[in-house]
Design an enzyme around this catalytic site. Structure first.
Site, PDB file in Angstrom:
ATOM      1  N   HIS A   1      41.930 -13.068  89.609  1.00 21.32           N
ATOM      2  CA  HIS A   1      42.514 -14.061  88.700  1.00 21.32           C
ATOM      3  C   HIS A   1      42.663 -13.436  87.313  1.00 21.32           C
ATOM      4  O   HIS A   1      41.731 -12.805  86.814  1.00 21.32           O
ATOM      5  CB  HIS A   1      41.607 -15.296  88.635  1.00 21.32           C
ATOM      6  CG  HIS A   1      42.173 -16.378  87.773  1.00 21.32           C
ATOM      7  ND1 HIS A   1      43.151 -17.241  88.216  1.00 21.32           N
ATOM      8  CD2 HIS A   1      41.932 -16.728  86.484  1.00 21.32           C
ATOM      9  CE1 HIS A   1      43.476 -18.072  87.247  1.00 21.32           C
ATOM     10  NE2 HIS A   1      42.745 -17.789  86.187  1.00 21.32           N
TER      11      HIS A   1
ATOM     12  N   GLY B   1      37.642 -24.834  95.786  1.00 22.33           N
ATOM     13  CA  GLY B   1      38.196 -25.228  94.493  1.00 22.33           C
ATOM     14  C   GLY B   1      39.292 -24.277  94.026  1.00 22.33           C
ATOM     15  O   GLY B   1      39.611 -23.299  94.700  1.00 22.33           O
TER      16      GLY B   1
ATOM     17  N   ASP C   1      40.034 -21.464  91.838  1.00 21.05           N
ATOM     18  CA  ASP C   1      39.446 -20.387  91.039  1.00 21.05           C
ATOM     19  C   ASP C   1      38.017 -20.688  90.624  1.00 21.05           C
ATOM     20  O   ASP C   1      37.578 -20.299  89.545  1.00 21.05           O
ATOM     21  CB  ASP C   1      40.320 -20.107  89.796  1.00 21.05           C
ATOM     22  CG  ASP C   1      41.755 -19.779  90.167  1.00 21.05           C
ATOM     23  OD1 ASP C   1      41.950 -19.046  91.154  1.00 21.05           O
ATOM     24  OD2 ASP C   1      42.682 -20.252  89.487  1.00 21.05           O
TER      25      ASP C   1
END
Lengths: 221, 221
Positions: B111, B145, B147
């Site tokens: 990410h 969820g 990230d």
């Protein structure tokens, strides 16, 4: 260059206040601490101020019926002392617009995390519980939210294997002291300005001639 | 030491896939990419895989009535190809427990921010809009969820004055490539484990013999 006339709001041990006192005494921060204000009597920060010959005052929030009346008393005391910039150094009360409008974009806080991550209380424990590999500290202008104001500078701090809440907090605190004093000297040198775009987006802080990412060489330690 | 059998899920240009391909080819990553799976036909990532002689497959999420049936098809394709670890390399679909339970703590994502800050889409633009001085990238296990999964490693990246969304994204992307390959090699070397405490707190990732804070010397550039 006029000297920065600081008021420092405290609630506890005051190690960030001590960093300011030491930097002023050592000649690396062109500022005078005009007043140290605590919302709690008897805290160590008041002793640090007194030892440095700085006027102190205690205004207990419990003596005021509302946040606003407490804030009006704080503003009056700071103005009386000739304060033009305010530093929150471990001050544990939320300020209302009454206070913030009296010192618009002239209230500086230091937070022990890389905001917007881990706002609010015990940011060090929050970071440790989340399992991040890097955290740090953030010097920012105070707005009416909790740790949401425009960021002036940030310094990274690694989370090390085996860290406890206290070992991490201690590592961050060292960087808080450096970061806070550095930013205050930028303010004294008139390097810090807040830019508001016409599009209604978030105000941004511009720092002239200095990197607002602090201490990255030391960070690799 | 057995070679890591990777499946890589893509949706776009696949530069992180290319970093994996180059590292495998260069001998710095002990892995084989068994399958590259795209949910979109015709994307550049598929061409990169084909050019490296890696099997590819397109499974369009639009061909499936529910996320779960799509995920079952992904799992079947990956298992058929002999995949034991999965990398999300710009894969733009949320995975359901159907997928995650098939590869428990064996799905890795990268990410472009220092999570938990700036989760979700266009983390680079989010960071720029907020006005942070430091951002970075995070390699983490995927949970249900967005990230939110356990962090394996993070690398800091400075936000520079004058940065645009694209200049910042480019600077982060370079660190994504390094970070992803580094973490995959740790996994190949069996250095990465997930520790669950009995108190029900968040699972933590332990990395044996390596610092999970990546690239801090280069970060001062």
């Amino acid at each position: 260059m006029p000297t920065l006339d600081l008021g420092v709001l405290v609630s506890g041990t005051g190690t960030n206040l001590q960093a300011i006192i030491d930097a002023v005494g050592g000649g690396t921060l062109d500022a005078r601490v005009r007043l140290v204000l605590s919302n709690k009597p008897g805290v160590a920060a008041l002793q640090r101020a007194a030892a440095a010959g700085i006027p102190t005052q205690v205004l207990s929030h419990k003596s005021f019926p509302q946040r606003e009346s407490f804030d009006r008393a704080l503003v009056a005391a700071l103005r009386e002392a000739g304060v033009t910039w305010v530093v929150l150094a471990g001050f544990m009360r939320i300020l209302t617009p009454v206070f913030l409008d009296a010192f618009p974009m002239r209230v500086v806080n230091i937070h022990p995390a890389l905001l917007p991550a881990f706002a609010g209380v015990d940011a060090q424990a929050q970071a440790l519980a989340y399992g991040v590999r890097i955290t740090g500290c953030t010097v920012h202008f105070v707005d009416s939210g909790t740790d949401t104001g425009p960021i002036i500078a940030q310094a990274p701090v690694p989370v090390l294997p085996g860290d406890t809440r206290d070992s991490l907090a201690h590592r961050i605190l060292e960087r808080e002291h450096e970061s806070l004093v550095t930013v205050l000297q930028w303010i004294a040198e008139d390097r810090v300005s807040v830019v508001r775009s016409s599009t209604g987006s978030r105000p941004r802080v511009v720092v002239k001639g200095r990197s607002p990412l602090l201490g990255t060489s030391a960070e690799a330690r």
